[in-house]
Scaffold this motif. Structure first.
Motif, mmCIF file in Angstrom:
data_model
loop_
_atom_site.group_PDB
_atom_site.id
_atom_site.type_symbol
_atom_site.label_atom_id
_atom_site.label_comp_id
_atom_site.label_asym_id
_atom_site.label_seq_id
_atom_site.Cartn_x
_atom_site.Cartn_y
_atom_site.Cartn_z
ATOM 1 N N TYR A 7 45.180 52.974 -2.300
ATOM 2 C CA TYR A 7 44.738 51.593 -2.518
ATOM 3 C C TYR A 7 44.643 51.279 -4.006
ATOM 4 N N PHE A 8 44.075 52.190 -4.773
ATOM 5 C CA PHE A 8 44.003 52.001 -6.230
ATOM 6 C C PHE A 8 45.402 51.813 -6.821
ATOM 7 N N GLY A 9 46.315 52.696 -6.432
ATOM 8 C CA GLY A 9 47.660 52.646 -6.987
ATOM 9 C C GLY A 9 48.382 51.350 -6.663
ATOM 10 N N LYS A 10 48.254 50.912 -5.419
ATOM 11 C CA LYS A 10 48.914 49.669 -5.002
ATOM 12 C C LYS A 10 48.334 48.459 -5.728
ATOM 13 N N GLU A 11 47.021 48.396 -5.813
ATOM 14 C CA GLU A 11 46.358 47.226 -6.386
ATOM 15 C C GLU A 11 46.551 47.122 -7.897
ATOM 16 N N LEU A 12 46.578 48.263 -8.578
ATOM 17 C CA LEU A 12 46.577 48.256 -10.034
ATOM 18 C C LEU A 12 47.956 48.495 -10.645
ATOM 19 N N GLY A 13 48.935 48.853 -9.810
ATOM 20 C CA GLY A 13 50.274 49.075 -10.323
ATOM 21 C C GLY A 13 50.381 50.289 -11.223
ATOM 22 N N GLN A 14 49.430 51.208 -11.120
ATOM 23 C CA GLN A 14 49.459 52.454 -11.870
ATOM 24 C C GLN A 14 49.175 53.599 -10.904
ATOM 25 N N THR A 15 49.974 54.635 -10.964
ATOM 26 C CA THR A 15 49.777 55.772 -10.067
ATOM 27 C C THR A 15 48.378 56.343 -10.235
ATOM 28 N N CYS A 16 47.701 56.559 -9.107
ATOM 29 C CA CYS A 16 46.377 57.180 -9.118
ATOM 30 C C CYS A 16 46.554 58.674 -8.907
#
Length: 418
Positions: free
Chosen positions: A170-179
């Motif tokens: 979810y973090f990666g999708k929302e922020l456009g940066q790999t978590c």
């Protein structure tokens, strides 16, 4: 022209004399994101059970006033720290730092419980990394979680691990940066075990179960972190370096090296080149500072920090290395600790970038050890600080000790009122 810029121009000429383009170096440094850890701000308490006792080999010492008590206070402190650090970076969250009004346990966490963190990260222009929390919880039984002989205990923590990866996605999708989601498990024995194999087999199987769900690595990359020992696990840690190196290489997971998780005379800087040859994934670091044991002291400009930076830069590993921090000190101002540790990490990278690396390697390949030694010693006296100060000025953050004045004012106005 400011005094800082004038001194930069002089330093620029000095470095140009040995073939180093400082403008290009600063452009490179600007792109480096440090993953700053949230847990310095409240002494690793989190918000799931902030009054609970720290367990799992973790101990925070000191009682300096002003620790964050709520997610809003922690975010305010982080904002202050980031405002004093040049560049745009990431925040490393532990699962216990969820922000929700719901009563939720670790095996029940969902992306919605971290939505406020994502909204804030977007506003701040930050990326997010994540860590499942395998400590300070009643289901950590007898000092064990994923390697516990009781299947019920293992299943609880397996579910927590699975849900953590979904939060990370979810973090990666929302922020456009790999978590980058880091798995560190404190399981171990205080005294010498009879059976070292079975707990490691159970840990391996539990991790396999957690990672069984396919998640797009554009959003989440799993990392695994070893440790030599911890409080209450002095004799044997299930997740040793050998275990996780083998696990990471055979399961195609990123391997995290923590500067404080090895023997007192063992360093991670010497491991980076070897590991980079065999790991298909990026390397991940927890830059820390052990003092005789893994006490996670604030990162200072010591030899090992500089050696870590040199290994990354000299071997062209910047694009293959994710740099995170891991320390917590409750004896000093917590915002200042973040600023000191992060700026030092950036300074060490800058010093390494300011070396004429290609020329030094050429001297080494010619076996001209005299010139190699002369260059590396003389470089210690080159004016890297003037380049660093210019970098700070260009990023609109305080130069030199001016940042401390801002932290002191913040302490007086905000932290002292808590």
């Amino acid at each position: 022209m400011t005094t800082v810029e004038q001194r930069y121009q002089e330093a620029k000429a000095t470095y140009a004399s040995i073939g180093v383009d400082t403008d290009a170096v600063l452009k490179q440094l600007q792109e480096v994101k440090i993953s700053m850890h949230c847990w310095q701000g409240d002494d690793v308490k989190g918000f799931l059970n902030p009054d609970g006792e720290l367990t799992g080999g973790i101990m925070s010492t000191g009682n300096y006033p002003g620790a964050a008590r709520t997610p809003d206070e922690l975010r305010a402190d982080l904002e202050k720290a980031y405002s004093l650090i040049p560049g745009k970076h990431k925040l490393n969250l532990h699962a216990i730092y969820l922000d929700t009004d719901e009563t939720v346990d670790l095996n029940e966490i969902e992306p919605k419980h971290f939505e406020k963190w994502v909204v804030w990260a977007k506003e701040q222009g930050l990326g997010l990394d994540f860590n499942p929390t395998f400590f300070s919880h009643p289901m950590m039984k007898d000092g064990f979680t994923l390697s516990h002989p009781d299947k019920e205990v293992r299943d609880y923590w397996i579910e927590h691990g699975k849900r953590s990866r979904r939060v990370a996605e979810y973090f990666g999708k929302e922020l456009g940066q790999t978590c980058y989601t880091n798995f560190w498990v404190p399981d171990g024995f205080k005294d010498n075990p009879v059976d070292r194999l079975s707990p490691r087999k159970r840990l391996m199987e539990s991790l396999d179960a957690i990672f069984s769900e396919e998640i797009d690595e554009a959003y989440n990359v799993d990392t695994v972190e070893s440790k030599l020992f911890g409080l209450g696990a002095e004799a044997y840690t299930v997740g040793s370096h050998e275990f996780y190196m083998g696990y990471g290489l055979t399961r195609n997971k990123a391997i995290l090296l923590d500067a404080g998780h090895f023997h007192p005379t063992e360093v991670i800087s010497n491991k980076l080149s070897s590991l980079s040859l065999f790991s298909e994934k990026n390397l991940m670091l927890h830059v820390s500072r052990p003092v005789r044991w893994d006490s996670d002291h604030v990162v200072i400009m010591d030899d090992e920090l500089q050696d870590i930076a040199k290994e990354i830069v000299r071997n062209n590993l910047l694009d293959k290395t994710v740099i995170g921090l891991d320390f917590f000190d409750a004896t000093i101002n917590r915002v200042a600790a973040w600023v000191i540790g992060t700026r030092n990490t950036q300074k060490a990278l800058l010093k390494a970038m300011l070396e004429p690396t290609a020329e030094l390697k050429e001297l080494e390949n010619k076996f001209d050890f005299t010139a190699r030694l002369a260059y590396t010693e003389e470089l210690k006296d080159f004016p890297y600080a003037d380049v660093w100060n210019y970098f700070c000025e260009q990023n609109g953050v305080p130069v030199g000790l001016d940042w401390l004045k801002e932290v002191q004012a913040y302490e007086k106005e905000i932290l002292a009122t808590r």
